[in-house]
Design a protein around this motif. Structure first.
Motif, PDB file in Angstrom:
ATOM      1  N   THR A 241       0.846  -1.186   0.000  1.00 47.59           N
ATOM      2  CA  THR A 241       0.000   0.000   0.000  1.00 47.59           C
ATOM      3  C   THR A 241       0.885   1.241   0.000  1.00 47.59           C
ATOM      4  N   PRO A 242       0.736   2.119  -0.997  1.00 41.72           N
ATOM      5  CA  PRO A 242      -0.116   2.009  -2.183  1.00 41.72           C
ATOM      6  C   PRO A 242       0.347   0.859  -3.078  1.00 41.72           C
ATOM      7  N   HIS A 243      -0.472   0.528  -4.064  1.00 43.12           N
ATOM      8  CA  HIS A 243      -0.147  -0.585  -4.932  1.00 43.12           C
ATOM      9  C   HIS A 243       1.075  -0.266  -5.784  1.00 43.12           C
ATOM     10  N   MET A 244       1.723  -1.321  -6.259  1.00 40.35           N
ATOM     11  CA  MET A 244       2.894  -1.162  -7.110  1.00 40.35           C
ATOM     12  C   MET A 244       2.512  -0.506  -8.442  1.00 40.35           C
ATOM     13  N   ASN A 245       3.364   0.388  -8.919  1.00 42.63           N
ATOM     14  CA  ASN A 245       3.185   0.947 -10.255  1.00 42.63           C
ATOM     15  C   ASN A 245       3.609  -0.104 -11.276  1.00 42.63           C
TER      16      ASN A 245
END
Length: 382
Positions: A241-245
């Motif tokens: 978190t946040p998600h992977m780019n």
């Protein structure tokens, strides 16, 4: 206490729907394993087959050395904690916790004094002794969940099964109960299988995290291993978190080595990735960049001349106290998220250049389940 073993376990529903597909999982005695994944991934169905609440279509489930496929739930010597507490509203907290022992006291060889001791010891461990005389309607959500956990503890089962027990609690209570459950496991050392859709919950609780998708296990490893070396693109996107780019592109070759090309941009790949880039030039791939792997160079050395330095614009800032999330519009039009220290001086609308720490990046084969090509390479190298 006992181990729990699943061999080629399947669950089929009418209409040709396979909810769980050939799951193989060995859970050691006293281990805390968390099954995590999106809704419909098969995690709760798997747990319910271990509990005996769902019939097994194929495969075997063992608790200790005993195959329990055809054993009734009450005879499996497990205790289950549900999302909805499932307390008897007409009984006091004490009566709720003692009920399971009372109806089996002859089978268990327990007298009233022994039952009373077990209930009060569990209540003391959970900090609910003063609530023993109350009815469930007089309790808060967190207190009710503690009672449900206490009812499981008094039975001293071979295994605890938790099915999203904290979903109905607010954020503060979830954090408190997470700590409580982890502390109790360390104290009791009972084999535990815990189901959740919350990846943060999975990472903080489990000795081992089992990521599921489409009824299959995608990865089974320690929380840090799953985060640092995701087995495939799905795991990489789900955990963190946040998600992977995640950027779709292809592997290229530049003047000084291999590159990752996406849109009109290209990023130079680190030297220690040469072993996976070799032979894949021109092939499609996905580059995964953790939000905390994106930096903001403060000197001219990381300017336009550096192919790993990309122009971007900050479109939105989300302050989070000790850190902040930056929503970035990269020159190619691809949206990224970066997580930085709250003291980094940036502003919405600001034009900037990005640097990438490849120690927290991965290269995947194309597709949702694309294999992680860099999983076995050393983490932390650039």
């Amino acid at each position: 206490m006992a181990s729990v073993t699943l061999n080629d376990v399947c669950k089929d529903y009418p209409g040709g729907i396979r909810a769980v597909d050939r799951v193989n999982l060995e859970i050691a005695d006293a281990e805390f394993v968390v099954l995590v994944g999106p809704s419909g991934c098969g995690k709760s169905t798997t747990l319910r087959m271990v509990a005996g609440l769902e019939e097994i279509s194929d495969g075997t489930v063992r608790i200790g050395d005993r195959v329990v496929n055809d054993v009734a739930p009450k005879d499996r010597d497990i205790a289950m904690v549900f999302q909805n507490y499932a307390l008897y509203p007409h009984m006091s907290v004490y009566e709720n916790m003692a009920f399971g022992l009372k109806i089996r006291r002859r089978e268990l060889g327990l007298g009233r004094k022994q039952i009373d001791t077990k209930v009060r010891e569990a209540a003391a461990a959970l900090g609910i002794t003063e609530l023993l005389g109350r009815k469930p309607k007089a309790l808060s959500g967190g207190q009710r969940q503690r009672v449900a956990v206490g009812r499981a503890i008094v039975r001293s089962p071979q295994a605890f099964l938790f099915d999203e027990p904290l979903s109905n609690l607010d954020a503060k209570l979830r954090v408190e109960m997470r700590s409580e459950i982890k502390r109790l496991h360390r104290q009791l050392r009972t084999t535990t299988i815990y189901v959740t859709h919350d990846q943060e919950e999975a990472m903080t609780l489990g000795d081992r995290v089992v990521v599921m998708h489409g009824g299959t296990i995608q990865q089974s490893a320690s929380p840090q291993e799953v985060y640092d070396r995701p087995a495939n693109r799905f795991v990489a996107a789900f955990i963190g978190t946040p998600h992977m780019n995640l950027l779709d592109g292809r592997i290229g070759r530049g003047d000084s080595g291999f590159t990752f090309e996406f849109g009109s941009a290209a990023i130079s790949l680190p030297f220690h990735w040469n072993t996976v880039a070799e032979g894949r030039v021109g092939q499609d791939a996905s580059l995964g960049i953790r939000p905390d792997a994106i930096g903001f160079p403060q000197n001219s050395a990381a300017g336009p001349g550096n192919p790993a330095s990309l122009p971007a614009r900050i479109s939105l800032i989300e302050p989070l106290g000790d850190r902040k999330d930056l929503y970035l519009q990269v020159a190619t039009g691809c949206p990224w998220i970066a997580r930085v220290d709250s003291r980094v001086s940036v502003a919405e609308g600001q034009e900037c250049r990005l640097s990438i720490d490849f120690g927290r990046c991965h290269l995947f084969e194309p597709g949702e389940m694309g294999r992680n090509l860099t999983a076995d390479l050393a983490v932390g190298l650039n």
